[in-house]
Design a protein around this motif. Structure first.
Motif, PDB file in Angstrom:
ATOM      1  N   ASP A 238       1.562   0.662   8.808  1.00  0.00           N
ATOM      2  CA  ASP A 238       2.106  -0.637   9.465  1.00  0.00           C
ATOM      3  C   ASP A 238       0.754  -1.114   9.903  1.00  0.00           C
TER       4      ASP A 238
ATOM      5  N   ASN B 187       3.096  -8.173   9.653  1.00  0.00           N
ATOM      6  CA  ASN B 187       2.973  -6.717   9.296  1.00  0.00           C
ATOM      7  C   ASN B 187       3.189  -6.729   7.781  1.00  0.00           C
ATOM      8  N   GLU B 188       4.561  -7.543   7.515  1.00  0.00           N
ATOM      9  CA  GLU B 188       4.733  -7.346   6.129  1.00  0.00           C
ATOM     10  C   GLU B 188       3.897  -8.107   5.137  1.00  0.00           C
TER      11      GLU B 188
ATOM     12  N   LYS C   2       1.062  -5.712   4.644  1.00  0.00           N
ATOM     13  CA  LYS C   2       1.406  -4.652   3.480  1.00  0.00           C
ATOM     14  C   LYS C   2       1.372  -5.318   2.044  1.00  0.00           C
TER      15      LYS C   2
ATOM     16  N   GLU D  70      -2.187  -0.225   3.960  1.00  0.00           N
ATOM     17  CA  GLU D  70      -1.153   0.920   4.031  1.00  0.00           C
ATOM     18  C   GLU D  70      -0.473   0.888   5.475  1.00  0.00           C
TER      19      GLU D  70
END
Length: 738
Positions: A557, A546-547, A550, A555
């Motif tokens: 999560d 998820n990170e 990003k 945008e």
């Protein structure tokens, strides 16, 4: 006697002599009060005695059940008292006076053979009593479980709750449980081990050899059916014959009509098109050719954007007419998808030789580096016209082909054995001849051919897929729980099309573990090229993914809002399509593993669903943690939620519970009609005939008689009332919600 004592105590407490003098109570009132209190006390005592007798009866029944199940005469003898010091050889002979001669002789033989007197035997006896007590308690509480396989984490989770494991003999482990009596277990060893201690597994097996388990977890991949003699109250971890919907061919067949079960934000699925070449070779052949045609146009547009002049290649060149051929075939497909061929069939038929010639040129261009012939200046000018036409055609094709992005341009297909697991027998190919050769070398219905996802989402040039565990606890109404944290399964080597090696393109854990071992051996030998850790060794989880998304420009999560939600919808729709084939046994549940591939545009594609997913042994720190959490959470859902709907469920979340309406119409035809039955009206009788009628009934009596014999007078409805079934269900849901 007990009732009289209670009666006197109550009266003495309520009516003391001081109270009698102060209130001057009449003797008759006192006598009546005493009689009433006595009657109530005796009634209470009788009820108490009845309840105690019931408890004693049930305890006796439980004890009888335990005594019938637990029988080890060699360890149940009553020679040994509370301490081994009481039965040493120096003890008085009076200890043995209460026992028969055979028991005494057996004990003396044990004492003479052991160096430490009877201490070892007494400790063995004490250990046996503890085991027997634990087993007896588990039988009373219906907490006997059987695991047909190796699942240490599940065993730990159940034993923490007071469950006791039942063991099987080696000969019966491969058979349906209950079909053969398992009364011997030589593979577990003797009751007494070499060091003199008890073999706990062998003791428990002997104590439970006649007792059926209350919970069975079967890890066999060749599971087919349960034996009919199995109790209906036994909890089972499998539904019967799951291969109907979990085999690769079975799931592909069910998902062909799954679009009827689509519901926005509830159930939807993206599934690569698949074929059974032993039954539908013609459909696959048409798809293969069309994919090659579109692939050539994609390759041409991409090459023109990179190098507008298309420099000469060392390989052979292909004629420019192939571009015109590809454009016309794509336009014909677009027209058919838009139903323009209803009035006129304008699809051009080509011979096998013409198609084979085109496929050879396509392979040379896309896979072998060939270029388009551009010998003259006029041909270079013609390329620009073909470039514009190809762009326009691909734009239209993208609008009508839902799997346009999935196709890519290399026409790669993956062959999977329908019934096998762990990546066994999987291969990838772009050659039509090679695919049909492999199909013919195997039995019918052995392979499924599925379109390979050529543009997956890569993390540092490495392909991965996502394993999601979900739990079905009820098949009607369908109830689905999903474990929110998925397992990211990475390849061992960077993604490339130069080779179709399994270490690059197949992310299955069983496949990648082989190359992990190879890399470890190379490191031990000091080969420097393997010193750098791959992304597989870095322990990526869903939060880290998820990170990463990003950081790459997505945008919110992205994993939880886009990827996880689509995986949940795909699971719901797939299980809805499979519902009619699922066993509706009351005490059954099943854990599944769904595999997904995410593409560059974050579209989520379901690859396959696995029954009996791998939960042991763990291959990394991530799998060790996840396997343990999944099994512990599963026990909470299975054991706690039925007793308390608000109980903790660990990592599992309830994502779908089917709404079953009270009214269940027949769903065969797609038309549902409401209306009233047609009744015949009686013609009015003429007055003359009524006068001639010699009936002795009065008018009121005739009306009463008519009410019993004639149908009600309801006017006939000329037009039936037709109600749409979907509107009816929506109305029923709104009514239920209000």
């Amino acid at each position: 006697m007990e009732a009289e004592k209670v009666e006197d105590r109550v009266v003495a407490t309520c009516l003391t002599p001081s109270k009698l003098r102060s209130h001057d109570i009449d003797k008759k009132v006192l006598k009546l009060t005493k009689r009433i209190i006595g009657t109530l006390t005796r009634a209470f005592a009788n009820q108490h005695n009845i309840a105690q007798r019931k408890r004693n009866f049930h305890e006796d029944m439980d004890d009888n059940e335990i005594n019938a199940v637990n029988s080890l005469p060699q360890l149940d003898c009553g020679v040994f008292p509370k301490s081994y010091m009481d039965t040493c050889s120096c003890c008085p002979r009076e200890i043995f006076d209460k026992h028969n001669v055979d028991t005494i002789n057996n004990y003396r033989n044990i004492v003479l053979k052991e160096d430490d007197c009877c201490k070892n035997h007494w400790s063995r006896k004490e250990r046996y009593q503890k085991i027997k007590t634990k087993v007896g308690r588990a039988i009373k509480r219906h907490k006997i479980f059987l695991i047909r396989g190796e699942l240490p984490k599940l065993k730990e989770a159940l034993e923490k709750r007071g469950w006791v494991q039942k063991y099987e003999a080696t000969k019966t482990r491969t058979l349906p449980y209950g079909s053969v009596a398992s009364l011997e277990a030589r593979s577990l060893g003797d009751l007494t081990q070499l060091d003199g201690s008890l073999n706990e597994k062998a003791v428990i097996f002997a104590l439970l050899r006649h007792k059926s388990p209350d919970f069975i977890w079967d890890c066999r991949n060749d599971f087919v059916d349960w034996h009919r003699g199995l109790s209906s109250n036994t909890i089972l971890n499998r539904y019967q014959k799951p291969s109907v919907y979990t085999s690769k061919l079975g799931m592909a067949h069910l998902l062909e009509e799954a679009h009827w079960l689509y519901e926005k934000d509830v159930s939807s699925v993206l599934f690569p098109r698949s074929y059974n070449l032993s039954r539908e070779p013609k459909a696959f052949l048409e798809d293969f050719r069309l994919t090659a045609v579109a692939g050539l146009l994609k390759w041409f547009v991409e090459r023109m954007q990179d190098e507008p002049s298309l420099s000469e290649s060392e390989h052979r060149s292909i004629p420019m007419s192939r571009l015109e051929f590809a454009i016309k075939r794509c336009e014909e497909f677009i027209a058919c998808e838009n139903h323009q061929n209803i009035d006129e069939d304008f699809v051009t038929e080509f011979s096998e030789e013409e198609w084979n010639s085109f496929l050879d040129d396509y392979t040379a261009a896309v896979h072998e580096g060939a270029e388009i012939e551009t010998n003259t200046e006029k041909s270079r000018e013609q390329l620009q016209k073909y470039f514009d036409a190809a762009n326009a055609t691909l734009t239209k094709l993208k609008e009508v082909d839902p799997q346009y992005e999935l196709n890519g341009m290399r026409n790669m297909w993956i062959l999977k054995p329908s019934e096998l697991c762990c990546g066994t027998g999987i291969s990838i190919s772009h050659s039509l001849k090679d695919i049909f050769r492999k199909i013919k070398s195997r039995p019918k219905d052995y392979f499924i051919v599925q379109k390979y996802i050529e543009r997956p989402l890569l993390i540092y040039d490495t392909k991965f897929d996502i394993r999601v565990w979900y739990l079905v606890t009820n098949t009607f109404p369908l109830t689905i729980w999903i474990f929110k944290e998925g397992l990211l399964r990475f390849s061992s080597k960077p993604y490339t099309f130069s080779t179709y090696h399994e270490a690059i393109h197949i992310c299955n854990t069983a496949i990648q573990e082989k190359y992990d071992e190879e890399r470890r051996r190379r490191r031990k030998r000091g080969i420097s090229e393997e010193v750098v850790k791959s992304i597989r060794d870095q322990g990526w989880d869903c939060e880290k993914l998820n990170e990463y998304l990003k950081q790459t420009g997505h945008e919110g999560d992205p994993y939880y809002e886009q990827i996880y939600s689509k995986m949940s919808e795909a699971i719901v729709l797939t299980m809805l399509a499979s519902q009619e084939h699922m066993d509706r046994r009351r005490c059954s549940f099943e854990l599944y593993g769904a595999d997904f591939v995410v593409m560059e545009d974050l579209s989520v594609w379901l690859i396959e669903i696995n029954t009996n997913p791998r939960m042991h042994p763990p291959s990394s720190r991530i799998t060790k943690r996840l396997y343990s959490n999944v099994l512990e959470s599963l026990v909470k859902v299975i054991m706690d939620v039925p007793m308390n709907p608000a109980a903790e469920t660990g990592g599992f979340t309830l994502v779908y519970k089917q709404n079953i309406p009270d009214f269940r119409p027949y769903l065969g035809p797609c038309l549902f009609v409401f209306g009233k039955s047609i009744t015949l009206q009686e013609h009015p009788r003429k007055q003359e005939k009524r006068k001639k009628c010699g009936s002795g009934w009065t008018k009121q009596q005739q009306q009463q008689m008519r009410a019993w014999t004639a149908p009600p007078m309801i006017p006939r409805l000329r037009e039936p009332k037709i109600v749409d079934f979907i509107d009816y269900l929506n109305t029923a849901r709104c009514t239920a919600a209000n």
